[in-house]
Design an enzyme around this catalytic site. Structure first.
Site, PDB file in Angstrom:
ATOM      1  N   ASP A 256       0.819  -1.205   0.000  1.00 12.30           N
ATOM      2  CA  ASP A 256       0.000   0.000   0.000  1.00 12.30           C
ATOM      3  C   ASP A 256       0.858   1.263   0.000  1.00 12.30           C
ATOM      4  OD1 ASP A 256      -2.609   1.466   0.520  1.00 12.30           O
ATOM      5  OD2 ASP A 256      -1.490   2.026   2.330  1.00 12.30           O
ATOM      6  N   GLU A 289       1.209  -0.060  -4.957  1.00  9.83           N
ATOM      7  CA  GLU A 289       0.462   1.171  -5.176  1.00  9.83           C
ATOM      8  C   GLU A 289       1.474   2.292  -5.010  1.00  9.83           C
ATOM      9  OE1 GLU A 289      -3.151   3.916  -3.371  1.00  9.83           O
ATOM     10  OE2 GLU A 289      -2.027   2.565  -2.068  1.00  9.83           O
ATOM     11  N   GLN A 379     -10.880   4.098  -4.994  1.00 12.93           N
ATOM     12  CA  GLN A 379     -11.598   4.972  -5.920  1.00 12.93           C
ATOM     13  C   GLN A 379     -13.090   5.047  -5.609  1.00 12.93           C
ATOM     14  OE1 GLN A 379      -9.606   6.729  -7.397  1.00 12.93           O
ATOM     15  NE2 GLN A 379      -7.799   5.443  -7.171  1.00 12.93           N
TER      16      GLN A 379
END
Length: 587
Positions: A256, A289, A379
């Site tokens: 992450d 990410e 998102q």
């Protein structure tokens, strides 16, 4: 299975005793207090380590006693059955009897990811029960949002404070192993989302006895940055990564927000250590990410990165939204999507909205180095009201875009419920004490003060309180709340496209290279790839409502997918809201 070095925490020994270790450079003394009340001193070692061997076995609960006064759980605890403030528990990682002994993983190019929230899916047992339906859908890998123990009974997962301990409300460590074993028996991979850039706001006591775990000169949105320059700190996370891979037989990790980790050497070394820890022949995949679009990391042991650039371009074309990071894609959006399909990243060193250059050249990377999606937890959940895409965009346009996302050579990712047209929100949710809960609620609402829809304080009160149970419950996908006919229609769309992917695209993916992309008109393009067997894939996409002229398929080619929102079948016309995929066999 190769052995891994365990320095942090409680390690069960072959004779049934347990070795306890704690890195506490600020402490004058450390002891371990067992559940029976007995206290055992840990011996001071070099470089701030304290350790001792104690005659106790698996199932023993314990806490560390710092300087004879402060009682804390183990930061490397493998299980926190009573939550973040309760005692830690000794676990035997070798006691579980694996049934799927011969599992070696799957090649990366076969990957179709289904991201899910473990709590919203019913915990480890609930996920296991639904594996067959995901297999039928065409999924080859489930990705678990973070399972590390967090405060309370419900949380997104990104407030974890015990990276080694699976969240107790999801199930026991062995129930997680059972989930992984069952997935492997069906041929499904299991990926774990791990958070190495920060700890949550409650339950982390490291700063009280190991202040050098954190940097005082580098603040982050979550507090002081973790200091990966310190050997004991970086080892903590190396051990964690290898625990998931070795002790739980996880098939891959998604790291992450690594843009918040300002130490590229840590990331490179982590990949090297994971690769060296697994036996030859076993496939393990590492994903990132990374807002910084560091293409170089994708040549340093990492398989792929979530392609936010591709998502943002598609989202702007589908919804017209242009606020926040979508403003970087508000102009020349179709051109930017074409660059994404041809070269991977849109931003490869160009300045973004804040004027700072972002990204590195990525055109040399294969398409499979990028994970593409229309929806994911960020998102949706980072929106103030957690709206899903199909509540924001024309359904015909979404179905047209799916033809691109699920058939192009990038690795596709779906978010739970997407496949049956779930319209319920996926909100940001927590379970903190009232004081911290209030701070989180106010902070969450203030994040959206610059958005037109929430510019007024009264409007921001519409943003759900993350800390109330109803916010979480409304985020649990429930098919019973929707229209069964529409749900079956969405399911048929996803199943059909994934069948086509597995039949026509996946076998040809290794060695695939871009063969260019061209603009057909506003919101419309054609992208081509030379697949690994020499065949050529062309995908035409029109997200506008207007029909456009397009080159007809060449003789000898096969139209493997043709979605048109209207009845036109003119091969030289690409109607509004349409996509088609054409395969030209190898010559």
């Amino acid at each position: 299975m190769r052995e891994i070095t365990r320095l942090h925490g409680a390690t069960l020994q072959p004779d049934g005793a347990t070795s306890f270790s704690l890195w506490a450079p600020d402490a004058h003394s450390v002891a371990v207090r067992l559940g029976d009340g007995s206290v055992h001193s840990l011996h001071h070692q070099d470089d701030g380590w304290y350790s001792a061997r104690v005659s106790c076995g698996a199932g023993t609960v314990y806490r560390f006693l710092i300087d004879g006064e402060r009682s804390v759980p183990d930061p490397a605890s493998r299980y926190q059955p009573q939550g973040v403030d309760g005692p830690s528990c000794v676990v035997d990682p070798d006691a579980f009897v694996w049934q799927c002994q011969q599992w070696q993983g799957r090649p990366w190019h076969e990957t179709v990811i289904y991201e899910l929230h473990p709590g919203a899916f019913g915990g480890f047992a609930g996920i296991q029960a639904r594996l067959p339906e995901l297999l039928e859908l065409g999924i080859t890998a489930i990705e678990l949002m973070p399972v590390s123990q967090y405060p309370g009974q419900r949380n997104w997962g990104y407030d974890g404070v015990f990276p080694f301990a699976p969240q107790a409300s999801y199930g026991t460590p062995d129930e997680l192993r059972q989930l992984v074993d069952s997935a492997h028996a069906l041929g499904l991979m299991v990926f774990m989302d791990v958070v190495y850039n920060h700890f949550g706001p409650h339950g982390n006591y490291l700063g009280e006895y190991a202040s050098s775990f954190f940097r005082q000169d580098l603040p982050t949105p979550w507090g002081q940055a973790i200091d990966f320059r310190v050997l004991q700190v970086s080892d903590f996370f190396y051990e964690n990564a290898m625990m998931w891979i070795i002790d739980y037989r996880i098939d891959g990790l998604r790291l992450d927000a690594v843009h918040a980790i300002r130490d590229a050497d840590f990331l490179k070394t982590l990949a090297q250590r994971v690769r060296s820890a697994v036996p030859d022949g076993r496939r393990v995949h590492l994903m990132l990410e990374n807002e910084r679009n560091q293409a170089s990391l994708l040549s340093e042991g990492y398989d792929a990165q979530w392609n936010d650039d591709g998502h943002h371009a598609l989202h702007v074309l589908l919804t017209g939204e242009e606020e926040s990071y979508y403003s970087d894609f508000a102009r020349d959006t179709t051109i930017k999507l074409a660059r994404c399909l041809q070269e991977g990243f849109v931003y490869q060193g160009e300045p973004s909205r804040n004027g700072v250059p972002r990204g590195e050249p990525s055109g040399h990377l294969p398409p499979t180095a990028f994970i593409l999606f229309l929806q994911n937890h960020d998102q949706i959940g980072n929106r103030a009201l957690g709206e899903r895409l199909i509540t924001l965009a024309d359904h015909r346009a979404v179905k047209a875009a799916l033809g691109l996302v699920l058939l192009c050579p990038m690795i596709p990712l779906l978010f739970m419920g997407e496949e049956w047209g779930c319209e319920q929100p996926f909100l940001f949710f927590t379970d903190h004490d009232p004081e911290l809960g209030k701070a989180v609620r106010e902070g969450r609402r203030n994040e959206f003060a610059d958005f037109a829809a929430f510019a007024d304080e009264a409007l921001r009160q519409r943003i759900p309180d993350p800390n109330v149970a109803a916010t979480y419950l409304s985020s649990v996908p429930e098919r019973a709340q929707g229209n069964p006919t529409l749900q079956e229609d969405w399911l048929a769309c996803y199943r059909s496209l994934l069948r086509l992917r597995h039949a026509h695209i996946v076998p040809r993916l290794p060695g695939t290279l871009s063969d260019g992309a061209s603009i057909l008109g506003e919101k419309a393009l054609s992208a081509c790839w030379r697949l690994g067997d020499g065949s050529r894939l062309r995908i035409d996409l029109n997200l506008s409502e207007h029909a456009l002229a397009v080159a007809a398929p060449e003789p000898g080619t096969t139209v493997i997918h043709d979605y048109r929102a209207n009845l036109s079948r003119d091969p030289c016309l690409l109607p509004g809201y349409s996509s088609r995929a054409i395969l030209d066999p190898a010559t």
